[in-house]
Design an enzyme around this catalytic site. Structure first.
Site, PDB file in Angstrom:
ATOM      1  N   LYS A  96      29.774 -49.982  -0.005  1.00 41.73           N
ATOM      2  CA  LYS A  96      29.989 -48.542   0.225  1.00 41.73           C
ATOM      3  C   LYS A  96      29.895 -47.736  -1.078  1.00 41.73           C
ATOM      4  O   LYS A  96      29.172 -46.753  -1.148  1.00 41.73           O
ATOM      5  CB  LYS A  96      31.356 -48.302   0.881  1.00 41.73           C
ATOM      6  CG  LYS A  96      31.503 -48.865   2.264  1.00 41.73           C
ATOM      7  CD  LYS A  96      32.817 -48.429   2.900  1.00 41.73           C
ATOM      8  CE  LYS A  96      34.034 -48.918   2.140  1.00 41.73           C
ATOM      9  NZ  LYS A  96      34.120 -50.400   2.069  1.00 41.73           N
ATOM     10  N   THR A  97      30.655 -48.166  -2.076  1.00 42.38           N
ATOM     11  CA  THR A  97      30.624 -47.426  -3.344  1.00 42.38           C
ATOM     12  C   THR A  97      29.250 -47.524  -3.986  1.00 42.38           C
ATOM     13  O   THR A  97      28.738 -46.533  -4.530  1.00 42.38           O
ATOM     14  CB  THR A  97      31.693 -47.968  -4.309  1.00 42.38           C
ATOM     15  OG1 THR A  97      32.991 -47.793  -3.723  1.00 42.38           O
ATOM     16  CG2 THR A  97      31.653 -47.227  -5.635  1.00 42.38           C
ATOM     17  N   ALA A  98      28.624 -48.688  -3.909  1.00 44.01           N
ATOM     18  CA  ALA A  98      27.296 -48.876  -4.503  1.00 44.01           C
ATOM     19  C   ALA A  98      26.275 -47.943  -3.873  1.00 44.01           C
ATOM     20  O   ALA A  98      25.481 -47.308  -4.582  1.00 44.01           O
ATOM     21  CB  ALA A  98      26.855 -50.332  -4.355  1.00 44.01           C
TER      22      ALA A  98
ATOM     23  N   SER B 252      33.181 -55.048   0.785  1.00 43.58           N
ATOM     24  CA  SER B 252      32.076 -55.868   0.251  1.00 43.58           C
ATOM     25  C   SER B 252      30.739 -55.632   0.936  1.00 43.58           C
ATOM     26  O   SER B 252      29.832 -56.468   0.830  1.00 43.58           O
ATOM     27  CB  SER B 252      32.414 -57.377   0.313  1.00 43.58           C
ATOM     28  OG  SER B 252      33.584 -57.643  -0.420  1.00 43.58           O
TER      29      SER B 252
ATOM     30  N   ARG C  98      28.709 -48.734 -13.661  1.00 43.61           N
ATOM     31  CA  ARG C  98      27.977 -49.238 -12.500  1.00 43.61           C
ATOM     32  C   ARG C  98      26.677 -48.474 -12.284  1.00 43.61           C
ATOM     33  O   ARG C  98      25.652 -49.070 -11.934  1.00 43.61           O
ATOM     34  CB  ARG C  98      28.870 -49.157 -11.245  1.00 43.61           C
ATOM     35  CG  ARG C  98      30.012 -50.157 -11.272  1.00 43.61           C
ATOM     36  CD  ARG C  98      30.819 -50.154  -9.990  1.00 43.61           C
ATOM     37  NE  ARG C  98      30.055 -50.623  -8.848  1.00 43.61           N
ATOM     38  CZ  ARG C  98      30.577 -50.878  -7.655  1.00 43.61           C
ATOM     39  NH1 ARG C  98      31.874 -50.733  -7.462  1.00 43.61           N
ATOM     40  NH2 ARG C  98      29.830 -51.291  -6.663  1.00 43.61           N
TER      41      ARG C  98
ATOM     42  N   GLU D 189      39.643 -44.341  -6.090  1.00 44.50           N
ATOM     43  CA  GLU D 189      39.883 -45.773  -6.276  1.00 44.50           C
ATOM     44  C   GLU D 189      39.442 -46.294  -7.635  1.00 44.50           C
ATOM     45  O   GLU D 189      40.108 -47.141  -8.230  1.00 44.50           O
ATOM     46  CB  GLU D 189      39.161 -46.562  -5.169  1.00 44.50           C
ATOM     47  CG  GLU D 189      39.444 -48.048  -5.198  1.00 44.50           C
ATOM     48  CD  GLU D 189      38.763 -48.778  -4.062  1.00 44.50           C
ATOM     49  OE1 GLU D 189      39.359 -49.740  -3.549  1.00 44.50           O
ATOM     50  OE2 GLU D 189      37.635 -48.414  -3.691  1.00 44.50           O
TER      51      GLU D 189
ATOM     52  N   GLY E 292      40.897 -40.359  13.733  1.00 45.65           N
ATOM     53  CA  GLY E 292      41.197 -38.942  13.922  1.00 45.65           C
ATOM     54  C   GLY E 292      40.028 -38.231  14.574  1.00 45.65           C
ATOM     55  O   GLY E 292      39.516 -38.662  15.608  1.00 45.65           O
TER      56      GLY E 292
ATOM     57  N   ARG F 167      38.342 -46.438  10.776  1.00 46.99           N
ATOM     58  CA  ARG F 167      39.770 -46.671  10.620  1.00 46.99           C
ATOM     59  C   ARG F 167      40.539 -45.359  10.627  1.00 46.99           C
ATOM     60  O   ARG F 167      40.185 -44.420   9.934  1.00 46.99           O
ATOM     61  CB  ARG F 167      40.009 -47.418   9.301  1.00 46.99           C
ATOM     62  CG  ARG F 167      41.430 -47.856   9.071  1.00 46.99           C
ATOM     63  CD  ARG F 167      41.495 -48.659   7.785  1.00 46.99           C
ATOM     64  NE  ARG F 167      42.867 -48.843   7.361  1.00 46.99           N
ATOM     65  CZ  ARG F 167      43.217 -49.276   6.163  1.00 46.99           C
ATOM     66  NH1 ARG F 167      42.290 -49.548   5.276  1.00 46.99           N
ATOM     67  NH2 ARG F 167      44.481 -49.424   5.846  1.00 46.99           N
ATOM     68  N   GLU F 168      41.595 -45.300  11.453  1.00 48.92           N
ATOM     69  CA  GLU F 168      42.424 -44.096  11.589  1.00 48.92           C
ATOM     70  C   GLU F 168      41.515 -42.894  11.841  1.00 48.92           C
ATOM     71  O   GLU F 168      41.635 -41.852  11.208  1.00 48.92           O
ATOM     72  CB  GLU F 168      43.250 -43.875  10.315  1.00 48.92           C
ATOM     73  CG  GLU F 168      44.200 -45.028  10.003  1.00 48.92           C
ATOM     74  CD  GLU F 168      44.692 -45.021   8.572  1.00 48.92           C
ATOM     75  OE1 GLU F 168      43.999 -44.466   7.709  1.00 48.92           O
ATOM     76  OE2 GLU F 168      45.776 -45.571   8.327  1.00 48.92           O
TER      77      GLU F 168
END
Length: 267
Positions: A19-21, A16, A51, A42, A195, A192-193
């Site tokens: 990111k996609t926006a 929220s 969008r 996704e 690496g 996240r993760e």
């Protein structure tokens, strides 16, 4: 275009934060200058196009609003927002943006699609939404997610270099950001993760709420900070943005407004 070719960029945030926006916003503006591609793991293609159209038009694509503006006005003319939406759709349909929506998808499949787009459409920008939903190809990574993410990150970096394109990859931040307290500034270790993402990326941008959600005055227009945390060849810093969630748009909050907010208020 704004970013040098052969660059690998990470845009990361918690859910929220837009990111996609912001990814679609960047894609829509870059496509005015160069052909672009989008790998969506996704969201289906139809939703991405809707969008982008809503953002271009500055009109909410919420079903209730679409139902409202689809009705003729009192004098029989179409609603002004519907006119804007139609114009926006016309603009977006002409942009050289190529989309594949596939889930699951591996880094090898992404490389194959990107190579085909470069050869056929001469794309210069590739958006991947988002990193943690991509799968690796090696057997080693199947038992260790960090190794798998490291493989994906390295694959995206190599893709940018070999195909001479900009790769923009959206990514999730882990919950450690929120555990440090509301509106905490993200760190590269919060990926996240993670690496080897931190090492591979040429640019890392974080999106985070300037104030906790419960303290935001307007639930539709959310104040977001975009932090350029890593810039391999230049300075870093913050930009304050207004995320208009109803239309998927980001607008920069002026320096003047920022200074006005910092001034003490006298009663």
């Amino acid at each position: 275009m704004g970013y040098p070719l052969k660059s690998f960029m990470i845009v990361a945030g918690r859910p929220s934060t837009g990111k996609t926006a912001i990814g679609l916003h960047m894609l829509r503006h870059m496509a005015r200058h160069v052909p672009c591609g989008c790998i969506s793991v996704e969201m289906p293609q139809e939703q991405l196009l809707r969008r982008m159209t809503a953002s271009e038009a500055g009109v909410s694509d919420h079903p209730s609003n679409l139902q409202h503006i689809s009705k003729p006005m009192v004098d029989g003319k179409p609603h002004p927002q519907m006119v804007s939406l139609v114009k926006g759709a016309g603009v977006v349909s002409k942009l050289p943006i190529y989309i594949v929506d596939q889930s699951p998808i591996s880094i090898r499949q992404i490389a194959s699609v990107a190579r085909r787009w470069v050869q056929k459409h001469k794309i210069k920008v590739l958006l991947v939404d988002y990193l943690q939903l991509v799968t690796g190809s090696s057997k080693r990574g199947k038992d260790d997610r960090r190794l798998e993410v490291a493989e994906i990150s390295a694959g995206l970096k190599n893709m940018a270099k070999q195909l001479n394109i900009v790769v923009i990859c959206l990514a999730q931040l882990n919950r450690s950001v929120e555990q440090r307290g509301p509106a905490s500034r993200p760190k590269k270790s919060d990926l996240r993760e993670c690496g080897d993402i931190e090492q591979d990326a040429d640019f890392i941008q974080f999106l985070w709420a300037e104030t906790p959600p419960e303290e935001q005055e307007d639930p539709v227009n959310k104040k977001i900070i975009m932090s350029l945390s890593k810039n391999r060849n230049g300075p870093t810093g913050d930009i304050r943005l207004l995320f208009r969630m109803d239309v998927g748009r980001f607008e920069q909050i002026s320096r003047m407004e920022h200074e006005e907010e910092k001034r003490p208020r006298h009663k």
